[in-house]
Write an enzyme that holds these catalytic residues in place. Sequence first.
Site, PDB file in Angstrom:
ATOM      1  CE  LYS A  52     -16.907 -13.279  12.853  1.00 55.34           C
ATOM      2  NZ  LYS A  52     -17.154 -12.050  13.622  1.00 55.34           N
ATOM      3  N   GLY A  86     -12.443  -4.643   1.388  1.00 53.63           N
ATOM      4  CA  GLY A  86     -13.847  -4.231   1.487  1.00 53.63           C
ATOM      5  C   GLY A  86     -14.253  -3.268   0.375  1.00 53.63           C
ATOM      6  NE  ARG A 135      -4.355  -1.512   1.794  1.00 52.79           N
ATOM      7  CZ  ARG A 135      -5.334  -1.720   2.652  1.00 52.79           C
ATOM      8  NH1 ARG A 135      -5.187  -1.424   3.922  1.00 52.79           N
ATOM      9  NH2 ARG A 135      -6.484  -2.224   2.236  1.00 52.79           N
ATOM     10  N   GLY A 194      -6.121  -8.449   1.695  1.00 52.48           N
ATOM     11  CA  GLY A 194      -4.765  -8.660   2.220  1.00 52.48           C
ATOM     12  C   GLY A 194      -4.183 -10.051   2.017  1.00 52.48           C
TER      13      GLY A 194
HETATM   14  C1  3PG Z   1      -8.708  -2.308   4.872  1.00 51.92           C
HETATM   15  O1  3PG Z   1      -7.618  -2.722   5.261  1.00 51.92           O
HETATM   16  O2  3PG Z   1      -9.622  -3.057   4.491  1.00 51.92           O
HETATM   17  C2  3PG Z   1      -8.899  -0.819   4.782  1.00 51.92           C
HETATM   18  O3  3PG Z   1      -7.760  -0.148   5.157  1.00 51.92           O
HETATM   19  C3  3PG Z   1     -10.108  -0.393   5.575  1.00 51.92           C
HETATM   20  O4  3PG Z   1      -9.928  -0.687   6.927  1.00 51.92           O
HETATM   21  P1  3PG Z   1     -11.224  -0.810   7.847  1.00 51.92           P
HETATM   22  O5  3PG Z   1     -11.947  -2.056   7.394  1.00 51.92           O
HETATM   23  O6  3PG Z   1     -10.719  -0.903   9.261  1.00 51.92           O
HETATM   24  O7  3PG Z   1     -12.062   0.427   7.616  1.00 51.92           O
HETATM   25 MG    MG Z   2     -11.348  -4.230   5.836  1.00 53.65          MG
END
Ligand code: 3PG
Ligand code: MG
Length: 389
Positions: A196, A371, A34, A348
């Site tokens: 999940k 997400g 990132r 990730g």
């Molecule tokens: C992630 O790693 O999915 C993003 O940086 C968003 O993080 P968050 O789900 O804690 O908002």
């Molecule tokens: Mg996330």
Amino acid sequence: MQTLDQLEFQNKRVLVRVDYNVPVQGGVVQDDTRVTASLPTLRRLLDGGASLVLMSHFGRPKSGPEEKYSLRPVAAVLEGALGRSVRFIPSLPGSDETLAAVQALEPGEVALLENVRFEPGEEKNDPELAARFARLGEAFVLDAFGSAHRAHASVSGVAARLPHAAGLLLQREFEALSRLFEHPERPYVVIIGGAKVSDKIKVIENLLPRVDRMLIGGGMAYTFIKSQGGQIGDSIHEDDQLELARRLLAEYGDRLLLPVDVIAADRFAEDAQTQVVPADEIPDGWQGLDAGPQTVQAYTEALRGARTVFWNGPLGVFEFPAFAGGTNAIARAVAELGEEAYTVIGGGDSVSAIHQSGQAERVSHISTGGGASLELLEGRELPGVEAMR
Ligand code: 3PG
Ligand code: MG
């Protein structure tokens, strides 16, 4: 979307929202994807005569500053990647102290602020906090694709208060993922893993009508298997999602693929005893922690001939090497499609797996968003993208 070409930034202090929510262990950054992904935007702004104030969230701190959620370790990584010194500003990002520190920046200088989630108003998109962020720059650039699904003060709140534009990463990600949403070439195969069902149920529901095949992996598979009366032993599952799983299987059973066998462990540990068992015959006291060999084979076959592939989420407990085999095998299978398919990987663990496989360059697009990429695929307008229109 407004782009950098439409923004005046020469001799200006530009506030840039990046997503430096990177994996850190013991104060050491484990993966800098990132950080490097943000460099094109940062260089473009610096070459154009701007000074930079970078802000990001990191983890999910509950109430105020916590050392383990400090962005300090990332400053050093950024410095190395960018090849310029980066000033880390440890005060609360919305404070007067931070404002004074960034006002001293000269063109070409770079500052990284502390975790924006140390501010209680960040996730609530508090307008007062957004106004305090807006003081930090004369223009705002949103390059945090991974956070573009969050309507938070540092993402959409601040954007309304400054001349703004999307950074190069946000733009590139949006284009790459929109192609999946708008006109995927068929067959279109989606692989969804992770622990999940409840995290991803919306995306599963919204994507099922659009795809030819959906391969389910990871912990969420056990909810589906249990919903069909399978014996899942002590595997992770969500009883409150059984009904929904049943309904989705009844409606889309022909395109939903579930694991046929699993690697079961006698406890949740890296050095657990293991055995390969049918996915619906897991003995009591045992839990499925990875996809079994027949599942890997079936999923690899289901991917063959695909013209469009999207993959998010691991197929097993990827952080334990003993249970990373299924995820790694899928990484290879996706990479092996090569030029034949438009392949996109987000999230990730799936991204780590493709990097570890050494075949990342054979994938069409590797997304920095988990997400955020899922919500885009569902056809939702992301608050961050909306703010850049
Ligand atoms: C992630 O790693 O999915 C993003 O940086 C968003 O993080 P968050 O789900 O804690 O908002
Ligand atoms: Mg996330």
